[in-house]
Write an enzyme that holds these catalytic residues in place. Structure first.
Site, short mmCIF file in Angstrom:
data_model
loop_
_atom_site.label_atom_id
_atom_site.label_comp_id
_atom_site.label_asym_id
_atom_site.label_seq_id
_atom_site.Cartn_x
_atom_site.Cartn_y
_atom_site.Cartn_z
N LYS A 115 49.49 41.22 32.30
CA LYS A 115 49.40 41.49 33.92
C LYS A 115 50.90 41.77 34.47
O LYS A 115 51.08 42.23 35.66
CB LYS A 115 48.60 40.48 34.52
CG LYS A 115 46.93 40.67 34.32
CD LYS A 115 46.31 39.66 35.17
CE LYS A 115 44.87 39.73 35.01
NZ LYS A 115 44.13 39.75 33.62
N GLU A 199 49.35 34.45 43.14
CA GLU A 199 49.36 35.55 44.09
C GLU A 199 48.56 35.15 45.23
O GLU A 199 47.77 33.90 45.20
CB GLU A 199 48.33 36.74 43.38
CG GLU A 199 48.91 37.67 42.53
CD GLU A 199 47.93 38.82 42.14
OE1 GLU A 199 48.33 39.61 41.53
OE2 GLU A 199 46.78 38.64 42.26
N HIS A 234 33.30 36.62 37.37
CA HIS A 234 34.12 37.62 37.37
C HIS A 234 33.95 38.65 36.58
O HIS A 234 34.96 39.46 36.18
CB HIS A 234 35.54 36.79 37.08
CG HIS A 234 35.81 35.60 37.90
ND1 HIS A 234 36.38 35.91 39.17
CD2 HIS A 234 35.83 34.04 37.69
CE1 HIS A 234 36.70 34.75 39.63
NE2 HIS A 234 36.32 33.55 39.05
N ARG A 291 41.22 51.57 28.00
CA ARG A 291 40.13 51.96 27.33
C ARG A 291 38.99 52.74 27.89
O ARG A 291 39.28 52.72 29.14
CB ARG A 291 39.53 51.00 26.51
CG ARG A 291 38.99 49.89 27.59
CD ARG A 291 38.25 48.69 27.02
NE ARG A 291 38.26 47.38 27.77
CZ ARG A 291 37.67 47.45 28.83
NH1 ARG A 291 36.57 48.21 29.20
NH2 ARG A 291 37.60 46.23 29.63
#
Length: 494
Positions: A115, A199, A234, A291
């Site tokens: 990330k 974040e 999630h 993908r």
């Protein structure tokens, strides 16, 4: 390209093989001990046994996949999703073996698989980012100081991996150190990499993603968005295209950003750029999945593009078969992931035998599955049974068709998420489009599924009383009232 090996199982293996067959390309299946009688094994032109049931001894062993290609003469490998589909080391192994991977380069996988490096690549094109750190942070004191600067609540996230692992929401500074330790520990355990970053936490987020395609000729296009905000743990359970909240202007801007993210790593093949959107419709880059996605059928239905065929053609060096201006959104599509899970028990897997398995049919209904009646759901793999997709001229028709399809889907022997899916389709927050990733936490409890069953029982009781009244000649209204009142009384006592 004359022969492709599909390095996967179940519904995605079948989905890839069907497109390949339409293109006149032969296919090779690989299978573990648990999948000897699987549908994808029977459908393929050839099949190669690759090991014991656990994926670590079969589907995740790259050397066995390569060896199966050599045995069968397959020239290319389609990895599907999951397993080795985003494994850069495997992608290099394929390239070094002189084979073609139907997917992006290992270099693109590496950048977007982390990330932090993904954010760094996206920043080259000024893609909007959630305020936070742009690098891994391990010093607790420094991390706490940065968190205060960003402002609480904040989100601690693992740099590697996903699925909610290594992720912690921190509401106040007093809890920061404990949650930081937990996030690092979980990330290390899950991914072998304890790197985390910070974040600002977006409190009412929607999960919007953009489907992209890139070829070896420098062309990159997007196929509009999917809204994947209905999630549990999630992970997505309901997806739709297009989103019910995007304006044409925001859609165009998000599409441009997604193309730029792909361009930052010279992306080839199918991929998805994911964004988080706040309640003011501001969007921020989240990550890129290198993908094909589980939810790709909804994009196919609204655009008329077969993404697997495009993947195969791109891998052969052909340009994308259309231009951006050729695409437009036609109608609306919704996908429900049908899992062998118990929604009344925190969506835990419910493994067993499909004693009854009858899929829905009719206008606007598509079922991508890899099972048939009498088969067992293996304990070794993801418990998804099928993807149920409906298409309509607009969102309302797609929802109505989904409800009808759920009602027609007959599965016994295991507990599934079909009832949960119907709950979602009928909930005012979903039908109005006013929902976010907290939908399950806000609205779903096991009791709502019991309520639906009780309503059906009430109807059955009324019908039975009518039938009994006719047969005995009794006053039907009295019989019905007595029957219903007794039913209601018993219901209240439960």
């Amino acid at each position: 390209m004359k022969k492709i090996l599909v390095a996967n199982r179940g519904e995605i293996a079948l989905r890839v093989m069907r497109s390949a067959r339409e293109m006149g390309i032969k296919t090779v299946a690989v299978y573990s001990a648990a999948d000897r009688n699987a549908l994808h094994v029977r459908y393929a032109d050839e099949a190669v046994f690759i090991g014991e049931a656990p994926s670590s001894k079969s589907y995740l062993v790259g050397e066995k996949i390569i060896d199966a290609c050599r045995k069968t003469g397959a020239e290319a490998i389609h990895p599907g999703y999951g397993f080795l589909s985003e494994n850069a080391a495997f992608a290099r192994m394929v390239r070094e073996a002189g084979l073609i991977l139907i997917g992006p380069s290992p270099e693109a996988m590496e950048v977007m698989g982390n990330k932090l490096s993904a954010k760094a690549a996206a920043l080259k094109y000024n893609i909007p980012m959630v305020p936070g750190t742009e690098e891994a942070i391990s010093d607790i004191a420094e991390a706490k100081s940065r968190a205060v600067e960003v402002g609480f609540p904040i989100l601690i996230k693992a740099a590697a991996g996903g699925g909610g692992k290594g992720m912690r929401i921190v509401d106040k500074v007093e809890d920061f150190e404990e949650q930081m330790h937990l996030a690092v520990s979980e990330a290390t355990s899950a991914f072998g990499d304890g790197s985390v970053f910070i974040e600002r936490y977006v409190s009412s987020p929607r999960h919007i993603e953009i489907q992209i395609l890139g070829d070896t000729h420098g062309n990159i296009v997007h196929l509009f968005e999917r809204d994947c905000s209905v999630q549990r743990r999630h992970q997505k359970v309901v997806e739709e295209a297009p989103s019910s909240v995007l304006t044409a202007e925001i859609r165009e801007e998000m599409g441009r950003c997604a193309v730029d993210v792909a361009r930052s790593v010279n992306y080839t093949g199918a991929g998805t750029v994911e964004f988080i959107m706040d309640d003011q419709l501001n969007f921020y880059f989240l990550e890129m999945n290198t993908r094909l996605q589980v939810e790709h059928p909804v994009s196919e239905l609204i655009t008329g593009v077969d993404l697997v065929k495009e993947q195969i053609n791109i891998a052969q060096g052909l340009p994308i078969s259309f231009k951006q201006e050729d695409l437009e959104i036609n109608g609306h599509a919704i996908e429900l992931r049908v899992y062998a899970e118990d929604p009344e028990n925190n969506f835990l897997p419910d493994i067993g035998t499909l004693q009854t398995y009858v899929t829905p049919k009719g206008p606007g209904v598509r079922v991508d599955d890899g099972f048939e009646q009498g088969m067992e759901i293996p304990i070794y793999y993801d418990p998804m049974i099928a993807k149920l997709i409906t298409y309509g001229k607009d969102r309302q028709e797609a929802i109505e068709r989904m409800i009808r399809a759920i009602d027609e889907y007959d599965i016994t022997g295991i507990t599934t998420t079909l009832g949960f899916g119907k709950f979602v389709m009928q909930h005012e927050a979903f039908t109005s489009g006013n929902f976010d990733t907290h939908f399950v936490k806000k609205y779903f409890t096991p009791e709502v599924l019991h309520a639906g069953s009780e309503d059906e029982a009430l109807i059955a009781a009324v019908v039975m009383e009518k039938l009994l009244g006719r047969k005995t000649g009794s006053t039907s209204s009295q019989a019905i009232n007595n029957g219903v009142s007794d039913w209601v009384k018993n219901r209240r006592e439960l």
